[in-house]
Design a protein around this motif. Structure first.
Motif, mmCIF file in Angstrom:
data_model
loop_
_atom_site.group_PDB
_atom_site.id
_atom_site.type_symbol
_atom_site.label_atom_id
_atom_site.label_comp_id
_atom_site.label_asym_id
_atom_site.label_seq_id
_atom_site.Cartn_x
_atom_site.Cartn_y
_atom_site.Cartn_z
ATOM 1 N N LEU A 160 0.958 -1.273 0.459
ATOM 2 C CA LEU A 160 0.035 -0.320 -0.081
ATOM 3 C C LEU A 160 1.208 0.832 0.402
ATOM 4 N N ILE A 161 0.967 1.898 -0.445
ATOM 5 C CA ILE A 161 1.446 3.621 -1.060
ATOM 6 C C ILE A 161 0.336 4.173 -0.854
ATOM 7 N N ASP A 162 -0.245 5.438 0.357
ATOM 8 C CA ASP A 162 -0.919 5.834 0.801
ATOM 9 C C ASP A 162 -0.582 7.577 0.162
ATOM 10 N N GLU A 163 -0.976 8.545 -0.789
ATOM 11 C CA GLU A 163 -0.923 9.435 -1.053
ATOM 12 C C GLU A 163 0.145 10.107 -1.967
ATOM 13 N N ILE A 164 0.065 8.912 -3.320
ATOM 14 C CA ILE A 164 1.392 8.754 -3.793
ATOM 15 C C ILE A 164 2.013 9.452 -4.209
ATOM 16 N N ASN A 165 0.831 10.525 -4.276
ATOM 17 C CA ASN A 165 1.217 12.372 -5.242
ATOM 18 C C ASN A 165 1.970 12.858 -4.264
ATOM 19 N N PRO A 169 8.814 12.540 -6.520
ATOM 20 C CA PRO A 169 9.174 11.749 -7.384
ATOM 21 C C PRO A 169 9.750 11.164 -7.531
ATOM 22 N N ALA A 170 11.064 10.739 -7.469
ATOM 23 C CA ALA A 170 12.217 10.429 -7.965
ATOM 24 C C ALA A 170 12.814 9.345 -7.039
ATOM 25 N N LEU A 171 11.856 8.902 -6.322
ATOM 26 C CA LEU A 171 11.694 7.599 -5.432
ATOM 27 C C LEU A 171 10.487 7.181 -5.826
ATOM 28 N N ILE A 172 9.552 7.443 -6.444
ATOM 29 C CA ILE A 172 7.884 6.422 -6.563
ATOM 30 C C ILE A 172 8.730 5.933 -8.040
ATOM 31 N N GLU A 173 8.963 7.157 -8.908
ATOM 32 C CA GLU A 173 9.695 6.472 -10.692
ATOM 33 C C GLU A 173 10.574 5.408 -9.975
ATOM 34 N N GLN A 249 -4.834 23.865 -9.830
ATOM 35 C CA GLN A 249 -3.891 23.098 -9.165
ATOM 36 C C GLN A 249 -4.567 21.497 -9.000
ATOM 37 N N ILE A 250 -5.531 20.999 -10.046
ATOM 38 C CA ILE A 250 -6.236 19.838 -10.497
ATOM 39 C C ILE A 250 -4.566 19.323 -10.742
ATOM 40 N N LYS A 251 -4.332 19.923 -11.794
ATOM 41 C CA LYS A 251 -3.321 19.440 -12.603
ATOM 42 C C LYS A 251 -1.949 19.076 -11.629
ATOM 43 N N ARG A 252 -1.377 20.431 -11.374
ATOM 44 C CA ARG A 252 -0.241 19.706 -10.510
ATOM 45 C C ARG A 252 -0.717 18.518 -9.307
ATOM 46 N N LEU A 256 1.424 11.987 -11.577
ATOM 47 C CA LEU A 256 1.962 10.760 -11.303
ATOM 48 C C LEU A 256 2.495 10.677 -13.101
ATOM 49 N N SER A 257 3.706 10.386 -12.980
ATOM 50 C CA SER A 257 4.253 10.212 -14.874
ATOM 51 C C SER A 257 2.939 9.129 -15.199
ATOM 52 N N ASN A 258 3.177 9.435 -16.833
ATOM 53 C CA ASN A 258 2.913 7.989 -17.900
ATOM 54 C C ASN A 258 3.208 7.227 -17.376
ATOM 55 N N PRO A 259 3.961 6.559 -17.366
ATOM 56 C CA PRO A 259 5.348 5.710 -17.835
ATOM 57 C C PRO A 259 4.794 4.820 -15.875
ATOM 58 N N LEU A 260 4.469 5.170 -15.319
ATOM 59 C CA LEU A 260 4.227 4.553 -13.789
ATOM 60 C C LEU A 260 2.647 4.833 -13.216
ATOM 61 N N LEU A 261 1.855 4.964 -14.317
ATOM 62 C CA LEU A 261 0.475 4.456 -14.715
ATOM 63 C C LEU A 261 -0.339 3.971 -15.158
ATOM 64 N N ASP A 262 0.901 3.357 -16.845
ATOM 65 C CA ASP A 262 0.743 2.154 -17.506
ATOM 66 C C ASP A 262 1.168 1.229 -16.735
#
Length: 299
Positions: A160-165, A169-173, A249-252, A256-262
């Motif tokens: 589980l990764i809560d509040e992933i966004n 970013p460098a860690l999640i990628e 604000q919603i966009k910022r 999450l990057s598209n490669p991760l979302l894929d």
């Protein structure tokens, strides 16, 4: 995997005793297993039943599909809607660990030094990370030899990764390769070790800063409805948007990057206002049976 192959196991105090046994100067001492001394290491103190989680019908259905097919899933919704509870309930929805997977899980736990004397893990692992988690803790590190990280401790279970966004970013990628390969290589000085990390990722996040994107409120009865409802069924008046965030604000917030979302197969809106169908009750035992049957078909 001696228990799997029914191989006899012997114990020795040191290498000298091993050598004496080989030379026939000492008799081998067989290991006698005493199940009464075995202690089960619990992964979670509390595992909620699905029926205890109100609403979120779409989230429950999506979780069933994800667990049946071994898919990663992203829950998006306002805070306090049961996203974390759904992830914890998932550990009790998966079929029990077969012997070979049980050995894998216990070897990883032992390599991390998390098992005391006579302790074994019998349940599916559950691991959760916080935003201040370091790269070494998440992926493994240390020296002589490198120890497994949290992603490997989640092997054959739920991660589980809560509040992933909100994570760096460098860690999640860095999760992209482990999600693809189901293993992670830890390299430190003269050591190189490959640790397994075949888990189901359950990620969660709010859709925007205020958390109420796609939720609407009736100005008269003040009841909240979920998109696509735009008119109050009771008072027949247009609903007002509960979200106060701007488009930028919603966009910022959704960074999450598209490669991760894929690598995340299912993205689902989770809300307590998404009611369960009339007359249908989600219960862990029922859903677990459905998941087990679906997994048997896929073998």
């Amino acid at each position: 995997k001696s228990a799997n192959k029914k191989i006899k196991v012997f114990k020795a105090k040191d290498l000298q005793e091993v050598w004496d046994i080989i030379l026939g100067e000492s008799k081998p001492r067989p290991v006698v297993y005493n199940l009464n001394k075995v202690k089960t290491k619990k992964q979670l103190n509390y595992v909620p039943d699905l029926s205890a989680i109100k609403g979120v019908a779409l989230g429950k259905k999506a979780m069933t599909v994800a667990l049946a097919g071994g898919h990663n899933i992203l829950f998006v919704g306002p805070p306090g809607q049961g996203k974390t509870m759904l992830a914890k309930a998932a550990t009790n929805l998966l079929p029990g660990l077969p012997k070979d997977e049980m050995f894998e899980v216990n070897k990883v736990m032992s390599a991390k030094g998390l098992l005391d004397a006579n302790e074994v893990v019998l349940d599916r692992p559950f691991q959760e990370v916080r935003k201040d988690t370091t790269s070494a803790a998440l992926f493994g590190g240390g020296t002589k030899p490198p120890v497994p990280g949290i992603i490997s401790l989640a092997h054959r279970g739920i991660f589980l990764i809560d509040e992933i966004n909100l994570f760096p970013p460098a860690l999640i990628e860095q999760l992209r390769n482990p999600l693809n390969d189901k293993t992670h290589r830890v390299q430190r000085l003269q050591w190189t070790l490959d640790y397994p990390c075949d888990f189901i990722l359950v990620a969660a996040m709010n859709p925007c800063k205020c958390g109420w994107l796609k939720h609407f409120k009736c100005p008269k009865c003040e009841k909240t409805y979920l998109d696509p409802v735009t008119v109050c069924p009771r008072d027949k008046v247009p609903l007002k948007n509960r979200c106060e965030c701007t488009v930028s604000q919603i966009k910022r917030f959704n960074n999450l990057s598209n490669p991760l979302l894929d690598r995340i197969d299912l993205k689902v809106m989770v809300s307590e206002y998404d009611k369960e169908p009339s007359g249908y009750k989600y219960a862990s035992q029922t859903i677990k049976s459905d998941i087990s049957n679906a997994r048997k078909v896929q073998k």
